[in-house]
Design a protein around this motif. Structure first.
Motif, PDB file in Angstrom:
ATOM      1  N   MET A  85       0.809  -1.183   0.000  1.00 58.61           N
ATOM      2  CA  MET A  85       0.000   0.000   0.000  1.00 58.61           C
ATOM      3  C   MET A  85       0.865   1.265   0.000  1.00 58.61           C
ATOM      4  O   MET A  85       0.508   2.248  -0.623  1.00 58.61           O
ATOM      5  CB  MET A  85      -0.925  -0.021   1.217  1.00 58.61           C
ATOM      6  N   GLU A  86       1.987   1.225   0.700  1.00 57.88           N
ATOM      7  CA  GLU A  86       2.868   2.388   0.763  1.00 57.88           C
ATOM      8  C   GLU A  86       3.452   2.716  -0.602  1.00 57.88           C
ATOM      9  O   GLU A  86       3.627   3.891  -0.925  1.00 57.88           O
ATOM     10  CB  GLU A  86       3.985   2.149   1.776  1.00 57.88           C
ATOM     11  N   ILE A  87       3.750   1.701  -1.392  1.00 57.93           N
ATOM     12  CA  ILE A  87       4.297   1.933  -2.731  1.00 57.93           C
ATOM     13  C   ILE A  87       3.252   2.623  -3.600  1.00 57.93           C
ATOM     14  O   ILE A  87       3.575   3.566  -4.334  1.00 57.93           O
ATOM     15  CB  ILE A  87       4.767   0.614  -3.369  1.00 57.93           C
ATOM     16  N   LEU A  88       2.019   2.203  -3.510  1.00 61.36           N
ATOM     17  CA  LEU A  88       0.945   2.822  -4.286  1.00 61.36           C
ATOM     18  C   LEU A  88       0.771   4.285  -3.898  1.00 61.36           C
ATOM     19  O   LEU A  88       0.630   5.153  -4.761  1.00 61.36           O
ATOM     20  CB  LEU A  88      -0.361   2.057  -4.080  1.00 61.36           C
ATOM     21  N   ILE A  89       0.809   4.571  -2.612  1.00 56.19           N
ATOM     22  CA  ILE A  89       0.690   5.953  -2.140  1.00 56.19           C
ATOM     23  C   ILE A  89       1.876   6.778  -2.629  1.00 56.19           C
ATOM     24  O   ILE A  89       1.706   7.918  -3.075  1.00 56.19           O
ATOM     25  CB  ILE A  89       0.575   5.997  -0.606  1.00 56.19           C
ATOM     26  N   ALA A  90       3.089   6.214  -2.583  1.00 59.77           N
ATOM     27  CA  ALA A  90       4.271   6.927  -3.072  1.00 59.77           C
ATOM     28  C   ALA A  90       4.149   7.232  -4.562  1.00 59.77           C
ATOM     29  O   ALA A  90       4.524   8.327  -5.010  1.00 59.77           O
ATOM     30  CB  ALA A  90       5.530   6.110  -2.803  1.00 59.77           C
ATOM     31  N   LEU A  91       3.615   6.303  -5.339  1.00 56.02           N
ATOM     32  CA  LEU A  91       3.439   6.535  -6.771  1.00 56.02           C
ATOM     33  C   LEU A  91       2.407   7.631  -7.036  1.00 56.02           C
ATOM     34  O   LEU A  91       2.607   8.488  -7.908  1.00 56.02           O
ATOM     35  CB  LEU A  91       3.030   5.240  -7.473  1.00 56.02           C
ATOM     36  N   ILE A  92       1.330   7.615  -6.288  1.00 55.04           N
ATOM     37  CA  ILE A  92       0.288   8.628  -6.472  1.00 55.04           C
ATOM     38  C   ILE A  92       0.796  10.012  -6.067  1.00 55.04           C
ATOM     39  O   ILE A  92       0.644  10.985  -6.808  1.00 55.04           O
ATOM     40  CB  ILE A  92      -0.988   8.248  -5.683  1.00 55.04           C
ATOM     41  N   VAL A  93       1.420  10.095  -4.902  1.00 53.80           N
ATOM     42  CA  VAL A  93       1.945  11.380  -4.438  1.00 53.80           C
ATOM     43  C   VAL A  93       3.064  11.865  -5.366  1.00 53.80           C
ATOM     44  O   VAL A  93       3.121  13.051  -5.712  1.00 53.80           O
ATOM     45  CB  VAL A  93       2.427  11.283  -2.974  1.00 53.80           C
ATOM     46  N   GLY A  94       3.939  10.963  -5.796  1.00 54.76           N
ATOM     47  CA  GLY A  94       4.993  11.328  -6.736  1.00 54.76           C
ATOM     48  C   GLY A  94       4.412  11.843  -8.040  1.00 54.76           C
ATOM     49  O   GLY A  94       4.918  12.820  -8.618  1.00 54.76           O
ATOM     50  N   GLY A  95       3.353  11.212  -8.521  1.00 51.79           N
ATOM     51  CA  GLY A  95       2.697  11.677  -9.738  1.00 51.79           C
ATOM     52  C   GLY A  95       2.110  13.063  -9.572  1.00 51.79           C
ATOM     53  O   GLY A  95       2.228  13.911 -10.462  1.00 51.79           O
ATOM     54  N   LEU A  96       1.495  13.323  -8.419  1.00 48.10           N
ATOM     55  CA  LEU A  96       0.939  14.649  -8.165  1.00 48.10           C
ATOM     56  C   LEU A  96       2.021  15.713  -8.093  1.00 48.10           C
ATOM     57  O   LEU A  96       1.887  16.801  -8.654  1.00 48.10           O
ATOM     58  CB  LEU A  96       0.131  14.643  -6.861  1.00 48.10           C
ATOM     59  N   ILE A  97       3.104  15.401  -7.394  1.00 53.22           N
ATOM     60  CA  ILE A  97       4.206  16.359  -7.265  1.00 53.22           C
ATOM     61  C   ILE A  97       4.829  16.626  -8.631  1.00 53.22           C
ATOM     62  O   ILE A  97       5.081  17.780  -8.996  1.00 53.22           O
ATOM     63  CB  ILE A  97       5.252  15.845  -6.258  1.00 53.22           C
ATOM     64  N   GLY A  98       5.075  15.581  -9.408  1.00 50.61           N
ATOM     65  CA  GLY A  98       5.631  15.753 -10.745  1.00 50.61           C
ATOM     66  C   GLY A  98       4.705  16.534 -11.653  1.00 50.61           C
ATOM     67  O   GLY A  98       5.148  17.360 -12.460  1.00 50.61           O
ATOM     68  N   TRP A  99       3.405  16.302 -11.527  1.00 55.37           N
ATOM     69  CA  TRP A  99       2.422  16.998 -12.355  1.00 55.37           C
ATOM     70  C   TRP A  99       2.409  18.493 -12.025  1.00 55.37           C
ATOM     71  O   TRP A  99       2.441  19.334 -12.924  1.00 55.37           O
ATOM     72  CB  TRP A  99       1.050  16.380 -12.126  1.00 55.37           C
ATOM     73  N   VAL A 100       2.392  18.832 -10.737  1.00 64.11           N
ATOM     74  CA  VAL A 100       2.396  20.242 -10.332  1.00 64.11           C
ATOM     75  C   VAL A 100       3.692  20.917 -10.782  1.00 64.11           C
ATOM     76  O   VAL A 100       3.678  22.040 -11.297  1.00 64.11           O
ATOM     77  CB  VAL A 100       2.200  20.383  -8.803  1.00 64.11           C
ATOM     78  N   ALA A 101       4.825  20.234 -10.615  1.00 68.39           N
ATOM     79  CA  ALA A 101       6.105  20.804 -11.045  1.00 68.39           C
ATOM     80  C   ALA A 101       6.144  20.995 -12.557  1.00 68.39           C
ATOM     81  O   ALA A 101       6.655  22.004 -13.049  1.00 68.39           O
ATOM     82  CB  ALA A 101       7.259  19.911 -10.589  1.00 68.39           C
ATOM     83  N   SER A 102       5.602  20.048 -13.307  1.00 64.27           N
ATOM     84  CA  SER A 102       5.616  20.175 -14.765  1.00 64.27           C
ATOM     85  C   SER A 102       4.721  21.316 -15.227  1.00 64.27           C
ATOM     86  O   SER A 102       5.051  22.016 -16.192  1.00 64.27           O
ATOM     87  CB  SER A 102       5.202  18.863 -15.431  1.00 64.27           C
ATOM     88  N   ILE A 103       3.611  21.544 -14.546  1.00 63.92           N
ATOM     89  CA  ILE A 103       2.759  22.686 -14.875  1.00 63.92           C
ATOM     90  C   ILE A 103       3.483  23.990 -14.554  1.00 63.92           C
ATOM     91  O   ILE A 103       3.462  24.937 -15.348  1.00 63.92           O
ATOM     92  CB  ILE A 103       1.418  22.593 -14.121  1.00 63.92           C
ATOM     93  N   ALA A 104       4.161  24.037 -13.410  1.00 63.36           N
ATOM     94  CA  ALA A 104       4.892  25.239 -13.017  1.00 63.36           C
ATOM     95  C   ALA A 104       6.014  25.555 -14.005  1.00 63.36           C
ATOM     96  O   ALA A 104       6.315  26.723 -14.251  1.00 63.36           O
ATOM     97  CB  ALA A 104       5.460  25.074 -11.610  1.00 63.36           C
ATOM     98  N   MET A 105       6.618  24.524 -14.589  1.00 66.93           N
ATOM     99  CA  MET A 105       7.732  24.725 -15.517  1.00 66.93           C
ATOM    100  C   MET A 105       7.291  24.776 -16.975  1.00 66.93           C
ATOM    101  O   MET A 105       8.113  24.977 -17.862  1.00 66.93           O
ATOM    102  CB  MET A 105       8.762  23.606 -15.340  1.00 66.93           C
ATOM    103  N   GLY A 106       6.023  24.588 -17.233  1.00 62.43           N
ATOM    104  CA  GLY A 106       5.525  24.645 -18.609  1.00 62.43           C
ATOM    105  C   GLY A 106       5.865  23.423 -19.440  1.00 62.43           C
ATOM    106  O   GLY A 106       5.872  23.484 -20.663  1.00 62.43           O
ATOM    107  N   THR A 107       6.143  22.302 -18.781  1.00 61.67           N
ATOM    108  CA  THR A 107       6.467  21.077 -19.510  1.00 61.67           C
ATOM    109  C   THR A 107       5.362  20.045 -19.381  1.00 61.67           C
ATOM    110  O   THR A 107       5.563  18.879 -19.706  1.00 61.67           O
ATOM    111  CB  THR A 107       7.788  20.458 -18.994  1.00 61.67           C
ATOM    112  N   GLY A 108       4.193  20.465 -18.941  1.00 59.55           N
ATOM    113  CA  GLY A 108       3.096  19.546 -18.702  1.00 59.55           C
ATOM    114  C   GLY A 108       2.670  18.773 -19.936  1.00 59.55           C
ATOM    115  O   GLY A 108       2.320  17.608 -19.860  1.00 59.55           O
ATOM    116  N   ALA A 109       2.707  19.414 -21.096  1.00 56.08           N
ATOM    117  CA  ALA A 109       2.289  18.745 -22.326  1.00 56.08           C
ATOM    118  C   ALA A 109       3.334  17.740 -22.805  1.00 56.08           C
ATOM    119  O   ALA A 109       3.009  16.825 -23.551  1.00 56.08           O
ATOM    120  CB  ALA A 109       2.025  19.779 -23.411  1.00 56.08           C
TER     121      ALA A 109
END
Length: 82
Positions: free
Chosen positions: A1-25
């Motif tokens: 379960m911890e691995i799944l949570i880490a993947l979800i949180v990592g995805g959210l953090i990466g998504w927010v960072a990519s939007i902030a840097m303009g690399t989301g697309a």
């Protein structure tokens, strides 16, 4: 379960960072997860070295997102992102 949570949180953090840097697309979900996990780890490693010690939940999220942003900047500098 911890691995799944880490993947979800990592995805959210990466998504927010990519939007902030303009690399989301340019980044897919796998890249968001990888950048989020590696970037947040880098952020938590760098934060104490520059005198930042996050104590609140918002502070920990900010350090994680800033670490992911720094990782994207490094990847752009190396030419791995356009």
């Amino acid at each position: 379960m911890e691995i799944l949570i880490a993947l979800i949180v990592g995805g959210l953090i990466g998504w927010v960072a990519s939007i902030a840097m303009g690399t989301g697309a340019q980044m897919g979900i796998i890249a968001n997860v990888v950048v989020g996990i590696l970037g947040s780890s880098m952020g938590y490693w760098l934060a104490p070295k520059v005198g930042i010690v996050p104590t609140s939940r918002a502070g920990r999220w900010a350090v994680a997102i800033l670490g992911a942003i720094v990782l994207i900047v490094i990847l752009k500098f190396l030419g791995l992102y356009e």
